[in-house]
Design a protein around this motif. Sequence first.
Motif, mmCIF file in Angstrom:
data_model
loop_
_atom_site.group_PDB
_atom_site.id
_atom_site.type_symbol
_atom_site.label_atom_id
_atom_site.label_comp_id
_atom_site.label_asym_id
_atom_site.label_seq_id
_atom_site.Cartn_x
_atom_site.Cartn_y
_atom_site.Cartn_z
ATOM 1 N N TRP A 169 0.831 -1.191 0.000
ATOM 2 C CA TRP A 169 0.000 0.000 0.000
ATOM 3 C C TRP A 169 0.878 1.258 0.000
ATOM 4 O O TRP A 169 0.554 2.260 -0.642
ATOM 5 N N TRP A 170 2.017 1.220 0.702
ATOM 6 C CA TRP A 170 2.951 2.354 0.650
ATOM 7 C C TRP A 170 3.461 2.551 -0.774
ATOM 8 O O TRP A 170 3.614 3.688 -1.234
ATOM 9 N N VAL A 171 3.732 1.445 -1.456
ATOM 10 C CA VAL A 171 4.174 1.537 -2.845
ATOM 11 C C VAL A 171 3.071 2.146 -3.714
ATOM 12 O O VAL A 171 3.326 3.006 -4.566
ATOM 13 N N LEU A 172 1.827 1.717 -3.479
ATOM 14 C CA LEU A 172 0.714 2.224 -4.273
ATOM 15 C C LEU A 172 0.508 3.718 -4.069
ATOM 16 O O LEU A 172 -0.007 4.406 -4.953
ATOM 17 N N ARG A 173 0.896 4.233 -2.908
ATOM 18 C CA ARG A 173 0.781 5.674 -2.678
ATOM 19 C C ARG A 173 1.715 6.447 -3.609
ATOM 20 O O ARG A 173 1.538 7.641 -3.828
ATOM 21 N N LEU A 174 2.732 5.752 -4.152
ATOM 22 C CA LEU A 174 3.639 6.370 -5.121
ATOM 23 C C LEU A 174 3.113 6.246 -6.547
ATOM 24 O O LEU A 174 3.782 6.673 -7.494
ATOM 25 N N ALA A 175 1.927 5.674 -6.695
ATOM 26 C CA ALA A 175 1.388 5.410 -8.030
ATOM 27 C C ALA A 175 1.277 6.646 -8.916
ATOM 28 O O ALA A 175 1.516 6.555 -10.122
ATOM 29 N N PRO A 176 0.908 7.819 -8.397
ATOM 30 C CA PRO A 176 0.866 8.990 -9.284
ATOM 31 C C PRO A 176 2.213 9.287 -9.939
ATOM 32 O O PRO A 176 2.280 9.626 -11.126
ATOM 33 N N ILE A 177 3.306 9.117 -9.170
ATOM 34 C CA ILE A 177 4.644 9.330 -9.731
ATOM 35 C C ILE A 177 4.978 8.205 -10.707
ATOM 36 O O ILE A 177 5.500 8.442 -11.802
ATOM 37 N N GLY A 178 4.672 6.969 -10.305
ATOM 38 C CA GLY A 178 4.902 5.835 -11.203
ATOM 39 C C GLY A 178 4.103 5.957 -12.480
ATOM 40 O O GLY A 178 4.571 5.601 -13.570
ATOM 41 N N THR A 179 2.873 6.473 -12.367
ATOM 42 C CA THR A 179 2.025 6.670 -13.541
ATOM 43 C C THR A 179 2.679 7.626 -14.528
ATOM 44 O O THR A 179 2.709 7.363 -15.739
ATOM 45 N N ALA A 180 3.184 8.737 -14.015
ATOM 46 C CA ALA A 180 3.847 9.707 -14.887
ATOM 47 C C ALA A 180 5.018 9.060 -15.620
ATOM 48 O O ALA A 180 5.218 9.280 -16.826
ATOM 49 N N GLY A 181 5.792 8.232 -14.902
ATOM 50 C CA GLY A 181 6.930 7.573 -15.526
ATOM 51 C C GLY A 181 6.522 6.560 -16.578
ATOM 52 O O GLY A 181 7.067 6.528 -17.688
ATOM 53 N N LEU A 182 5.544 5.707 -16.252
ATOM 54 C CA LEU A 182 5.123 4.650 -17.173
ATOM 55 C C LEU A 182 4.485 5.210 -18.436
ATOM 56 O O LEU A 182 4.808 4.794 -19.555
ATOM 57 N N ILE A 183 3.556 6.152 -18.266
ATOM 58 C CA ILE A 183 2.886 6.727 -19.428
ATOM 59 C C ILE A 183 3.868 7.580 -20.229
ATOM 60 O O ILE A 183 3.883 7.551 -21.459
ATOM 61 N N GLY A 184 4.703 8.343 -19.509
ATOM 62 C CA GLY A 184 5.684 9.175 -20.196
ATOM 63 C C GLY A 184 6.650 8.354 -21.027
ATOM 64 O O GLY A 184 6.987 8.718 -22.155
ATOM 65 N N LYS A 185 7.063 7.215 -20.471
ATOM 66 C CA LYS A 185 7.975 6.344 -21.211
ATOM 67 C C LYS A 185 7.317 5.787 -22.471
ATOM 68 O O LYS A 185 7.916 5.749 -23.548
ATOM 69 N N ALA A 186 6.046 5.359 -22.337
ATOM 70 C CA ALA A 186 5.330 4.815 -23.491
ATOM 71 C C ALA A 186 5.192 5.864 -24.592
ATOM 72 O O ALA A 186 5.414 5.579 -25.776
#
Length: 429
Positions: free
Chosen positions: A186-203
């Motif tokens: 759940w702590w990792v999931l709280r970082l999801a907005p940052i991870g989202t930016a990275g994943l979508i940005g990379k694609a």
Amino acid sequence: MKRFSFSLQLLVGLVAGIALGFVAKIWDVAWLAETLTRVGQIFVQLLKLAVPPLVFTAVLVSVANLRNVNGAARLASKTLLWFLITAFISVALAIGLGLLLNPGQGVTLDTGAAKAVDLEGAGTWLDFVTGIVPTNIVTAFTEVKVLQIVFLGVVLGAAALAVGEKAEPFLNLGRSVLELVQKALWWVLRLAPIGTAGLIGKAVSTYGWDLLAPLAKFSAGVYVGCFIVLLAVYPTLLAVWGKVNPVQFFRNAWPAIELAFVSRSSVGTLPLTQRVTVERNGVDRDYASFAVPFGATTKMDGCASVYPALAAIFVAQVFGVPLGFGDYLLIAFVSVVGSAATAGLTGAIVMLTLTLSTLGLPLEGVGLLLAIDPILDMIRTATNVAGQLVVPVLVARSEGRLDEAVFNAPPQPLDAAAPVGRAPQPAAA
């Protein structure tokens, strides 16, 4: 950030990732593209790190928890039946859509180049069945062979049920590990907005729209097929058989579906899916503790039904292999019974190779689709998780295990919700 809902944070990350990705691609900003790639990779690695202990303990505990549920056999049977029904509807729609679109007609691709793709020896039914049983328990965990981990969890959970009270210390350990892993995840999931930016940005920075051009019809078909399942099939089932409001369901379920879209991992989304199922959709916790983990590892309408059906038709048309009525029946059969082959991880390559080999289609076709797989995997995983949320609601509603007051209430902010396993038990409707 706590002033903004989790869904809004994910949306901001999504928009920021798209914008940064286009900046990196259009102006060829190498350092920005590399940064986005690294951020996305770290987020996915953190999700995958939790997969072995999460899957094993979730399946183990969910099977053992069946002894606390009245009518457990009936609930399990209904859950499996709805898994099969929704999978069959999804694959039937995908086949119909494939025949309508003819996604591979007129497509000119270098099929010779695809032969170099390493398919890791997967593809036949014999490989699939043999691969279920681990030859080494340690290897199953270190190499993250999810299907084997699921097998071990089911077997030990069933053994714990048979042993009874003597197995309680082992089950208590499993519950403790599960709660620890869920909390950390759940702590990792709280970082999801940052991870989202990275994943979508990379694609976006890597692919842009160029790669989709020769495969535009196929890509559109996958998205249209998944949207039909998401926005037509599931709402109809919820309204007609579940007697619940589909709009309210999607309001409740949106954070899990959104996270599934950007993370491309059903298992990685599991803690959030469980919380949404119990704390927003009002499904009885004891039943949800079985249905949600089981669904996260076996219920894959996007990856195992819509995608392989369209992909098989696409590959057959590209390679000039005609498909008959019997072949379409085989596609449906493989999709309905082979969902566990996808095992909740990013990508659906195992399921695709299984489908192609069953039909006798060239496995080189997998290589043609690998380049755009991350783009397609987003909507596939969102469809998977939506289905994993729909079935517990349908079954719980039919069994009087759905708290309608919780379901119809304004969605509870997940930031303030208690960890999985500690929230108050909703009363049965």
